[in-house]
Design a protein around this motif. Structure first.
Motif: not given
Length: 235
Positions: A158-164, A194-195, A198-200
């Motif tokens: 993922l691009p890091m803005p999506v992590w944000t 990754t998604i 980050l979204c368990p």
């Protein structure tokens, strides 16, 4: 004299063989789908949704920076996406046209420029979450059951803005369905995992993700319509 000619001929053969090996190595690098180093298939400077992508103004901050154009009714669908060159933006617009869903574009405060290639890798390697100009307010997010999450594959993730975004909003109980552009990582590389990490507390429908090559974003209306039908969101 004869031996000298043989030596020269042998050197020419070796040189030609090495040149062929170099060409093959470079070609292979352009189609590699693993690892996080080198200018390989899905580094942001090599196709998909990036600084040299097709269509759309690079770094364009179009009017869809905030939730708009939909009903906002509880239980509805929200499209959230990040796009740099415009390829993922095109998919998001197609999806909105077909669904009437609300839409929100993720825009970094510091726009990506000529240093995109190095900056994107540095952000990923060092866990840097770039600040966004705006995040959807939580009371707005709470109105939606389904999030269609769009992004390009950058450095096989993922691009890091999506992590944000994913870390800055509570998506517990939401269904997240990804759609992405790529330049070789048709399976999403590490992005889907990754998604999920980050979204368990969300239902991430990774198996239903839409994968479109960046160079094919134009003219992908049929694929988008078929995908929306498959996931039950076609109007």
């Amino acid at each position: 004299m004869g031996k000298e000619k043989v030596k020269k001929g042998f050197r020419k053969i070796v040189a030609a063989a090495m040149a062929c090996m170099l060409i093959l190595a470079c070609a292979g690098c352009g189609n590699t789908d693993s690892g996080n180093t080198g200018a390989a298939a899905d580094s942001p400077a090599n196709g998909n949704d990036n600084i040299s992508g097709q269509g759309g103004a690079a770094g364009s901050n179009a009017a869809d920076e905030t939730v708009e154009n939909g009903s906002g009714a509880e239980g509805g669908v929200l499209i959230v996406y990040f796009s740099h060159s415009g390829n993922t933006h095109k998919l998001a617009e197609m999806i909105q046209t077909e669904t009437g869903a609300d839409i929100f574009r993720l825009t970094p405060v510091e726009a990506y420029g000529d240093d995109l290639f190095e900056r994107a890798q540095d952000e990923l390697n060092n866990g840097i979450r770039p600040e966004l100009t705006e995040l959807p307010e939580q009371e707005v997010i709470d109105q939606y059951d389904t999030i269609l999450l769009g992004f390009p594959i950058w450095w096989y993730d993922l691009p890091m803005p999506v992590w944000t975004f994913l870390e800055g909003c509570d998506l517990s109980g939401k269904t997240i369905i990804p759609f992405f552009t790529h330049n070789g990582s048709s399976n999403g590389a590490g992005s889907l995992g990754t998604i999920e990490e980050l979204c368990p507390d969300s239902t991430v429908r990774s198996d239903d993700a839409l994968s479109i090559p960046g160079r094919s974003a134009d003219g992908s209306e049929t694929e988008v319509k078929e995908w929306l039908t498959e996931i039950g969101l076609a109007q």
